[in-house]
Design an enzyme around this catalytic site. Sequence first.
Site, PDB file in Angstrom:
ATOM      1  N   LYS A  99      68.001  67.969 115.984  1.00  0.00           N
ATOM      2  CA  LYS A  99      68.407  66.314 115.166  1.00  0.00           C
ATOM      3  C   LYS A  99      67.701  66.807 114.193  1.00  0.00           C
ATOM      4  CE  LYS A  99      63.958  64.335 117.599  1.00  0.00           C
ATOM      5  NZ  LYS A  99      64.283  65.824 118.807  1.00  0.00           N
ATOM      6  N   THR A 100      66.382  67.031 114.074  1.00  0.00           N
ATOM      7  CA  THR A 100      65.796  67.671 112.500  1.00  0.00           C
ATOM      8  C   THR A 100      66.519  68.853 111.416  1.00  0.00           C
ATOM      9  OG1 THR A 100      63.687  67.487 112.780  1.00  0.00           O
ATOM     10  CG2 THR A 100      64.361  68.570 111.176  1.00  0.00           C
ATOM     11  N   GLU A 143      66.640  60.527 111.127  1.00  0.00           N
ATOM     12  CA  GLU A 143      66.201  60.638 112.524  1.00  0.00           C
ATOM     13  C   GLU A 143      65.638  59.619 113.783  1.00  0.00           C
ATOM     14  OE1 GLU A 143      63.407  64.772 114.429  1.00  0.00           O
ATOM     15  OE2 GLU A 143      63.965  64.831 112.370  1.00  0.00           O
TER      16      GLU A 143
END
Length: 444
Positions: A99-100, A143
Amino acid sequence: MAPVARVALERGLPVSGSDIKRTVPLDELERDGALVTIGQRPENLDGVDTVVVSTGLRADNVEVLAAKERGLRVIHRATALGSLMVGRTSVLVAGTHGKTTTTSMLAVALAELGLDPSYIIGGEIGATGVSGHAGKGEVFVAEADESDGTFTHYEPDIAVITNVELDHPDYFESVDAVYEAFKGFVDKIKPGGTLVACVDDAGARISIEHARAKGIKVLTYGVAENADVRITDVTLASGSSKARLAGDTELDLNMTGRHNVENAAAAVTVLSAFVERASAAKALAHFTGARRRMELIGEAGGVRVYDDYMHHPTEIAATLAAYRELAGDGRLIVAFQPQRYSRARAFLREYGAPLGAADLVAVLEVYPGSGEDPIPGVTGSVIAQDVPLPAEQVVFEPETANVPALLAGWARPGDLVVTGGAGNITTVGPKLLDLLRARAENRG
């Protein structure tokens, strides 16, 4: 907390905050107008009307207690982030892994496309060192962290799910509880919104099925034949990746790894809601990575040293496969530090196998999470014993301070060294580079 404060500052809001020690993010916030205090005490709340807290903060924190006594509004970080997204087209990126990087890819690509996005990322964009920005454009990318369940506070226009596994056993009792949490995240998608998810991942498919049952629009990506944006013709090289998306879009990345191709496919699928898919893929060529995600921190004496956030067995396997590509004919040397006793207990006997992709492995002691006490039998020595390499190629080193010298003793020109984990192993790489430079100068 830093990127939330950053966006608030750039919106013109007065921001103050405290911490127990000074850090680079604090210095940067102070430079840009935040009132920063080192040490936490009730008087820090003078003139404040809202206190934003993170999950990691203890309930008996002196400032939290004082805020409640004064009747101040106390809200969670997720609530503050949600309020900053009001009035924007919100893109929330969730998932156990990736996700980052995916959020960072979206932020960089949107900026390259001239859309000036707002964004809040759990890490920093490698090229800029920035984790938050208040743009003037329509899109707000953030995020969405599932670790404490607060990602269900958001109401995304577009929700992204990269994959779903158990990663935070301190909060989730089982993987089924994780699946239910992600269903809750899907439930918060705004009417007319979209779920973008990886059809290759079994956990993500549960969310896909849930979304479709609720009548939510779903766009999938992956290598599976039924993916809406199918990944084909993947070619990996040292420092680059190529692939074809949906049969007609060329993807050319300045980073290697199949997992990064998947992250890019997620980003292109999202970006196609705003621009042509080919333009989206072209914009991603400007992305060079996120901090602590396959981050090259230096080279000395012919040895490349990378730092990486990898902390979950699945993540380690995917990441080390990419590092093996980067290493070429050189050896792959890995120093791994497990983080959080609760996570280490859950995956204790699963770490060793993926670490066996390296040629030499140093395993550090478990780095404790906030408020966690040691758990008997949960130790890095067990992980080291499970690494499927000859005993002389694996070392358990409980003292982080000893690791740079250990790695320097192993490394020779052409090797690639990775320091991986989510604790204080970040201190190892720079010290290793100093030792390698000194050795090279002495030989010179």
